[in-house]
Design a protein around this motif. Structure first.
Motif, PDB file in Angstrom:
ATOM      1  N   PRO A   1      19.528  15.444  81.420  1.00 59.20           N
ATOM      2  CA  PRO A   1      19.143  15.358  79.999  1.00 59.20           C
ATOM      3  C   PRO A   1      18.767  13.942  79.576  1.00 59.20           C
ATOM      4  CG  PRO A   1      21.234  16.516  80.255  1.00 59.20           C
ATOM      5  CD  PRO A   1      20.878  15.964  81.584  1.00 59.20           C
ATOM      6  N   ILE A   2      19.411  12.956  80.163  1.00 59.37           N
ATOM      7  CA  ILE A   2      19.077  11.562  79.844  1.00 59.37           C
ATOM      8  C   ILE A   2      17.660  11.261  80.326  1.00 59.37           C
ATOM      9  CG2 ILE A   2      19.653   9.134  80.293  1.00 59.37           C
ATOM     10  CD1 ILE A   2      22.620  10.053  80.501  1.00 59.37           C
ATOM     11  N   ALA A   3      17.336  11.690  81.548  1.00 57.64           N
ATOM     12  CA  ALA A   3      15.994  11.440  82.093  1.00 57.64           C
ATOM     13  C   ALA A   3      14.920  12.147  81.268  1.00 57.64           C
ATOM     14  CB  ALA A   3      15.932  11.894  83.554  1.00 57.64           C
ATOM     15  N   ILE A   4      15.204  13.363  80.834  1.00 56.34           N
ATOM     16  CA  ILE A   4      14.239  14.091  79.988  1.00 56.34           C
ATOM     17  C   ILE A   4      14.024  13.333  78.685  1.00 56.34           C
ATOM     18  CG2 ILE A   4      13.887  16.201  78.638  1.00 56.34           C
ATOM     19  CD1 ILE A   4      15.302  17.675  81.014  1.00 56.34           C
TER      20      ILE A   4
ATOM     21  N   VAL B   1       9.290   9.179  87.251  1.00 53.68           N
ATOM     22  CA  VAL B   1       9.903   8.876  88.556  1.00 53.68           C
ATOM     23  C   VAL B   1      11.331   9.409  88.583  1.00 53.68           C
ATOM     24  CG1 VAL B   1      10.637   7.020  90.113  1.00 53.68           C
ATOM     25  CG2 VAL B   1       8.434   6.867  88.936  1.00 53.68           C
ATOM     26  N   LEU B   2      12.065   9.215  87.482  1.00 53.59           N
ATOM     27  CA  LEU B   2      13.436   9.717  87.397  1.00 53.59           C
ATOM     28  C   LEU B   2      13.454  11.241  87.543  1.00 53.59           C
ATOM     29  CD1 LEU B   2      14.745   7.603  84.374  1.00 53.59           C
ATOM     30  CD2 LEU B   2      15.132   7.172  86.807  1.00 53.59           C
ATOM     31  N   ILE B   3      12.537  11.913  86.864  1.00 51.11           N
ATOM     32  CA  ILE B   3      12.478  13.378  86.922  1.00 51.11           C
ATOM     33  C   ILE B   3      12.156  13.852  88.340  1.00 51.11           C
ATOM     34  CG2 ILE B   3      11.230  15.433  86.092  1.00 51.11           C
ATOM     35  CD1 ILE B   3      13.060  14.220  83.961  1.00 51.11           C
ATOM     36  N   ILE B   4      11.228  13.184  89.002  1.00 46.53           N
ATOM     37  CA  ILE B   4      10.870  13.553  90.384  1.00 46.53           C
ATOM     38  C   ILE B   4      12.065  13.362  91.311  1.00 46.53           C
ATOM     39  CG2 ILE B   4       9.450  12.887  92.376  1.00 46.53           C
ATOM     40  CD1 ILE B   4       7.193  12.292  90.272  1.00 46.53           C
ATOM     41  N   LEU B   5      12.744  12.224  91.194  1.00 39.39           N
ATOM     42  CA  LEU B   5      13.921  11.969  92.040  1.00 39.39           C
ATOM     43  C   LEU B   5      15.014  12.994  91.778  1.00 39.39           C
ATOM     44  CD1 LEU B   5      14.052   8.070  91.871  1.00 39.39           C
ATOM     45  CD2 LEU B   5      13.421   9.469  93.845  1.00 39.39           C
ATOM     46  N   ILE B   6      15.236  13.335  90.510  1.00 40.47           N
ATOM     47  CA  ILE B   6      16.239  14.349  90.176  1.00 40.47           C
ATOM     48  C   ILE B   6      15.845  15.691  90.796  1.00 40.47           C
ATOM     49  CG2 ILE B   6      17.109  15.762  88.255  1.00 40.47           C
ATOM     50  CD1 ILE B   6      17.252  13.113  86.632  1.00 40.47           C
ATOM     51  N   GLY B   7      14.562  16.030  90.739  1.00 40.44           N
ATOM     52  CA  GLY B   7      14.089  17.275  91.339  1.00 40.44           C
ATOM     53  C   GLY B   7      14.330  17.326  92.839  1.00 40.44           C
ATOM     54  N   ILE B   8      14.085  16.213  93.503  1.00 46.38           N
ATOM     55  CA  ILE B   8      14.311  16.142  94.959  1.00 46.38           C
ATOM     56  C   ILE B   8      15.790  16.324  95.272  1.00 46.38           C
ATOM     57  CG2 ILE B   8      14.260  14.608  96.976  1.00 46.38           C
ATOM     58  CD1 ILE B   8      11.673  13.377  95.718  1.00 46.38           C
ATOM     59  N   ILE B   9      16.642  15.639  94.535  1.00 50.99           N
ATOM     60  CA  ILE B   9      18.084  15.730  94.785  1.00 50.99           C
ATOM     61  C   ILE B   9      18.594  17.127  94.428  1.00 50.99           C
ATOM     62  CG2 ILE B   9      20.353  14.786  94.199  1.00 50.99           C
ATOM     63  CD1 ILE B   9      18.808  12.117  93.584  1.00 50.99           C
ATOM     64  N   ALA B  10      18.093  17.702  93.344  1.00 51.62           N
ATOM     65  CA  ALA B  10      18.505  19.061  92.968  1.00 51.62           C
ATOM     66  C   ALA B  10      18.118  20.048  94.061  1.00 51.62           C
ATOM     67  CB  ALA B  10      17.876  19.442  91.637  1.00 51.62           C
ATOM     68  N   TYR B  11      16.945  19.856  94.648  1.00 54.29           N
ATOM     69  CA  TYR B  11      16.526  20.718  95.758  1.00 54.29           C
ATOM     70  C   TYR B  11      17.471  20.547  96.953  1.00 54.29           C
ATOM     71  CZ  TYR B  11      13.731  22.740  99.477  1.00 54.29           C
ATOM     72  OH  TYR B  11      13.304  23.504 100.543  1.00 54.29           O
ATOM     73  N   GLN B  12      17.846  19.302  97.238  1.00 54.77           N
ATOM     74  CA  GLN B  12      18.769  19.038  98.347  1.00 54.77           C
ATOM     75  C   GLN B  12      20.147  19.648  98.085  1.00 54.77           C
ATOM     76  OE1 GLN B  12      18.661  14.745  98.521  1.00 54.77           O
ATOM     77  NE2 GLN B  12      16.883  14.711  99.876  1.00 54.77           N
ATOM     78  N   GLU B  13      20.538  19.716  96.838  1.00 54.06           N
ATOM     79  CA  GLU B  13      21.862  20.223  96.448  1.00 54.06           C
ATOM     80  C   GLU B  13      21.775  21.643  95.898  1.00 54.06           C
ATOM     81  OE1 GLU B  13      24.737  18.403  96.808  1.00 54.06           O
ATOM     82  OE2 GLU B  13      23.582  16.777  97.698  1.00 54.06           O
ATOM     83  N   PHE B  14      20.726  22.372  96.237  1.00 56.37           N
ATOM     84  CA  PHE B  14      20.445  23.677  95.645  1.00 56.37           C
ATOM     85  C   PHE B  14      21.626  24.639  95.730  1.00 56.37           C
ATOM     86  CE2 PHE B  14      18.696  28.009  95.762  1.00 56.37           C
ATOM     87  CZ  PHE B  14      18.115  28.023  94.504  1.00 56.37           C
ATOM     88  N   ASP B  15      22.355  24.626  96.836  1.00 51.49           N
ATOM     89  CA  ASP B  15      23.484  25.546  97.002  1.00 51.49           C
ATOM     90  C   ASP B  15      24.518  25.387  95.899  1.00 51.49           C
ATOM     91  OD1 ASP B  15      22.332  26.606  99.243  1.00 51.49           O
ATOM     92  OD2 ASP B  15      23.558  25.469 100.655  1.00 51.49           O
ATOM     93  N   LYS B  16      24.682  24.177  95.398  1.00 50.26           N
ATOM     94  CA  LYS B  16      25.668  23.925  94.343  1.00 50.26           C
ATOM     95  C   LYS B  16      25.209  24.443  92.985  1.00 50.26           C
ATOM     96  CE  LYS B  16      27.466  19.878  96.701  1.00 50.26           C
ATOM     97  NZ  LYS B  16      27.598  18.430  96.694  1.00 50.26           N
ATOM     98  N   PHE B  17      23.910  24.706  92.845  1.00 52.13           N
ATOM     99  CA  PHE B  17      23.370  25.166  91.552  1.00 52.13           C
ATOM    100  C   PHE B  17      23.110  26.676  91.535  1.00 52.13           C
ATOM    101  CE2 PHE B  17      22.101  20.662  91.520  1.00 52.13           C
ATOM    102  CZ  PHE B  17      22.645  20.287  90.314  1.00 52.13           C
ATOM    103  N   LYS B  18      23.296  27.364  92.649  1.00 52.42           N
ATOM    104  CA  LYS B  18      22.998  28.801  92.721  1.00 52.42           C
ATOM    105  C   LYS B  18      23.757  29.594  91.664  1.00 52.42           C
ATOM    106  CE  LYS B  18      21.626  29.333  97.513  1.00 52.42           C
ATOM    107  NZ  LYS B  18      22.003  29.867  98.817  1.00 52.42           N
TER     108      LYS B  18
END
Length: 120
Positions: free
Chosen positions: A79-82, A100-117
């Motif tokens: 929310p801060i990055a948005i 850049v912050l949003i892109i990095l967050i997207g990459i990390i969220a993809y890497q941590e996808f199992d935690k967000f299922k």
């Protein structure tokens, strides 16, 4: 390859940690503001709102560095990055580091996808 996955995390942690700490210690001076920029920041800083946001940035950056807490960190920092992107676009009149912050967050969220299922 294992360490390559850490680059987005380390970069995002650095950006938020730098931004948060710079607010409190100002090792890089803030450029002079005018117009809507000055009005916006003159409302946000004296009320203590920016102190809360910058404290959350520091906490989120530190949590990013703890592998088991990365998903929690993203819940704090997204929310801060948005808001940074919206601020850059609407108040500052151009985009800076926000996308850049949003892109990095997207990459990390993809890497941590199992935690967000469970949230989907």
């Amino acid at each position: 390859m294992k360490y390559l996955k850490l680059i987005p995390t380390l970069l995002l942690a650095f950006l938020f940690l730098f931004g948060g700490l710079n607010f409190f210690f100002e090792f890089v001076p803030t450029p002079p503001l005018s117009g809507n920029q000055a009005v916006f920041f003159n409302l946000m800083v004296p009320t203590g709102f920016m102190t809360v946001v910058k404290s959350l940035e520091i906490i989120g950056a530190i949590l990013l560095l703890i592998p088991s807490k990365r998903a929690l960190s993203l819940l704090i920092l997204t929310p801060i990055a948005i808001n940074i992107v919206v601020l850059e676009f609407l108040v500052l009149g151009g985009l800076g580091a926000g996308p850049v912050l949003i892109i990095l967050i997207g990459i990390i969220a993809y890497q941590e996808f199992d935690k967000f299922k469970a949230l989907l």
